[in-house]
Design a protein around this motif. Structure first.
Motif, PDB file in Angstrom:
ATOM      1  N   ARG A   2      29.798   3.293  14.043  1.00 48.44           N
ATOM      2  CA  ARG A   2      30.952   2.429  13.794  1.00 48.44           C
ATOM      3  C   ARG A   2      30.585   0.950  13.707  1.00 48.44           C
ATOM      4  O   ARG A   2      31.323   0.152  13.128  1.00 48.44           O
ATOM      5  CB  ARG A   2      31.989   2.604  14.915  1.00 48.44           C
ATOM      6  N   GLU A  28      25.890   2.937  18.584  1.00 52.90           N
ATOM      7  CA  GLU A  28      26.632   3.048  17.325  1.00 52.90           C
ATOM      8  C   GLU A  28      26.242   1.967  16.327  1.00 52.90           C
ATOM      9  O   GLU A  28      26.991   1.640  15.414  1.00 52.90           O
ATOM     10  CB  GLU A  28      28.130   3.032  17.603  1.00 52.90           C
ATOM     11  N   LYS A 135      36.818  -9.338  16.248  1.00 48.72           N
ATOM     12  CA  LYS A 135      37.456  -8.515  17.272  1.00 48.72           C
ATOM     13  C   LYS A 135      37.155  -9.140  18.634  1.00 48.72           C
ATOM     14  O   LYS A 135      35.981  -9.316  18.995  1.00 48.72           O
ATOM     15  CB  LYS A 135      36.906  -7.090  17.259  1.00 48.72           C
ATOM     16  N   PHE A 225      37.171   1.379  20.879  1.00 46.29           N
ATOM     17  CA  PHE A 225      38.300   1.586  19.973  1.00 46.29           C
ATOM     18  C   PHE A 225      38.847   0.245  19.496  1.00 46.29           C
ATOM     19  O   PHE A 225      39.025   0.015  18.289  1.00 46.29           O
ATOM     20  CB  PHE A 225      39.399   2.386  20.661  1.00 46.29           C
ATOM     21  N   SER A 228      36.539  -1.636  17.089  1.00 48.60           N
ATOM     22  CA  SER A 228      36.275  -1.001  15.793  1.00 48.60           C
ATOM     23  C   SER A 228      37.430  -1.230  14.821  1.00 48.60           C
ATOM     24  O   SER A 228      38.528  -1.649  15.193  1.00 48.60           O
ATOM     25  CB  SER A 228      36.074   0.501  15.982  1.00 48.60           C
ATOM     26  N   ASP A 229      37.191  -0.884  13.564  1.00 49.65           N
ATOM     27  CA  ASP A 229      38.237  -1.031  12.556  1.00 49.65           C
ATOM     28  C   ASP A 229      39.314   0.047  12.666  1.00 49.65           C
ATOM     29  O   ASP A 229      40.317  -0.009  11.945  1.00 49.65           O
ATOM     30  CB  ASP A 229      37.612  -1.028  11.164  1.00 49.65           C
ATOM     31  N   ALA A 230      39.123   1.005  13.561  1.00 47.69           N
ATOM     32  CA  ALA A 230      40.168   2.004  13.803  1.00 47.69           C
ATOM     33  C   ALA A 230      41.421   1.360  14.388  1.00 47.69           C
ATOM     34  O   ALA A 230      42.516   1.920  14.305  1.00 47.69           O
ATOM     35  CB  ALA A 230      39.652   3.097  14.732  1.00 47.69           C
ATOM     36  N   SER A 231      41.260   0.159  14.965  1.00 43.06           N
ATOM     37  CA  SER A 231      42.399  -0.545  15.579  1.00 43.06           C
ATOM     38  C   SER A 231      42.821  -1.765  14.770  1.00 43.06           C
ATOM     39  O   SER A 231      43.393  -2.712  15.320  1.00 43.06           O
ATOM     40  CB  SER A 231      42.027  -0.993  16.999  1.00 43.06           C
ATOM     41  N   SER A 232      42.569  -1.740  13.474  1.00 39.76           N
ATOM     42  CA  SER A 232      42.778  -2.941  12.654  1.00 39.76           C
ATOM     43  C   SER A 232      44.229  -3.405  12.580  1.00 39.76           C
ATOM     44  O   SER A 232      44.491  -4.566  12.257  1.00 39.76           O
ATOM     45  CB  SER A 232      42.233  -2.711  11.238  1.00 39.76           C
ATOM     46  N   TYR A 233      45.188  -2.515  12.876  1.00 39.52           N
ATOM     47  CA  TYR A 233      46.600  -2.917  12.846  1.00 39.52           C
ATOM     48  C   TYR A 233      47.182  -3.010  14.262  1.00 39.52           C
ATOM     49  O   TYR A 233      48.385  -2.911  14.465  1.00 39.52           O
ATOM     50  CB  TYR A 233      47.413  -1.938  11.984  1.00 39.52           C
TER      51      TYR A 233
END
Length: 247
Positions: A2, A28, A135, A225, A228-233
């Motif tokens: 990630r 990662e 981030k 989390f 990472s970009d999984a939490s971009s919103y």
């Protein structure tokens, strides 16, 4: 992977929760700069990571001192060209009843936990704004809800949450996410060495819906989390890692 090609700063990363966060980011693909006031521990941790083939670097600093924070941020930018992730993990406790708490105990805890988070966020944000990406993950604590004997720590961690929400609103337009993780009781070497460790574990199991003490990996997973970009919103949010214990 990630975090392939990502550069991260983790404060207080020489041991405990910070070390596990750094380890997971390294596995990662991240380049990780560990900043810790304990120079010896910082160098030992970096040596351990480098022997495993990870791209880890030590930049010791007192997070409560402006010039030292600025130095870490500038050296990171100069050496690696960017800063993608900041994890404000450095902290300490100096517990005492309010009638027995010294002013120095208050100042030290607030300076490291809150002022340190402010200083690193301030100088890292300047670079993140210019690259229009970043981030920031602040490590708070379930203690913000209040614990006897922790007026200084609870106040500092409450401040960290306020800082998180303010920065989320301020920096969102620059594609910078700012969130917080609030751990509960986590099994670190310091906790294991506590003379009442077994009793503490018993009370945690009694009072928590999930009947165990948390691990450093539990916290690191939450941090990764948010990093990472999984939490971009997601921004300005708090993720509790407490086994469901809030009271």
């Amino acid at each position: 992977m990630r975090f392939h090609d990502c550069v991260a700063i983790v404060t207080g990363g020489a041991d405990g929760i910070g070390k596990e966060i750094a380890r997971k980011m390294l596995t990662e693909g991240a380049t990780v700069i560990i900043s810790d006031i304990n120079v010896g521990a910082c160098e030992e941790t970096i040596k351990e990571f480098q022997l495993s083939g990870f791209d880890a670097h030590a930049m010791p600093a007192d997070v409560a001192k402006k010039k030292e924070v600025m130095s870490v941020v500038e050296k990171t930018k100069e050496q690696f060209g960017k800063i993608d992730i900041l994890v404000n993990n450095a902290g300490l406790v100096r517990d005492a009843k309010i009638t027995e708490m010294e002013e120095e105990d208050w100042d030290c805890v607030v300076d490291v936990c809150l002022k340190g988070s402010f200083l690193f966020a301030k100088y890292v944000a300047e670079h993140m704004i210019s690259q229009e990406y970043g981030k920031i993950v602040n490590i708070a604590s379930r203690a913000y809800l209040g614990n006897p004997g922790q007026a200084n720590y609870a106040s500092a961690k409450s401040g960290v949450l306020g800082l998180t929400k303010a920065l989320a609103k301020e920096l969102g337009k620059h594609n910078i996410n700012v969130n917080a993780v609030a751990p509960g009781l986590i099994e670190t070497s310091a906790l294991r060495n506590h003379p009442k460790f077994e009793r503490i574990k018993e009370l945690q199991k009694r009072d928590s819906p999930i009947k165990r003490v948390g691990s450093t990996e539990d916290v690191a997973n939450a941090v990764l989390f948010f990093a990472s970009d999984a939490s971009s919103y997601i921004t300005g949010d708090i993720l509790h890692v407490t086994g469901g214990r809030f009271g």
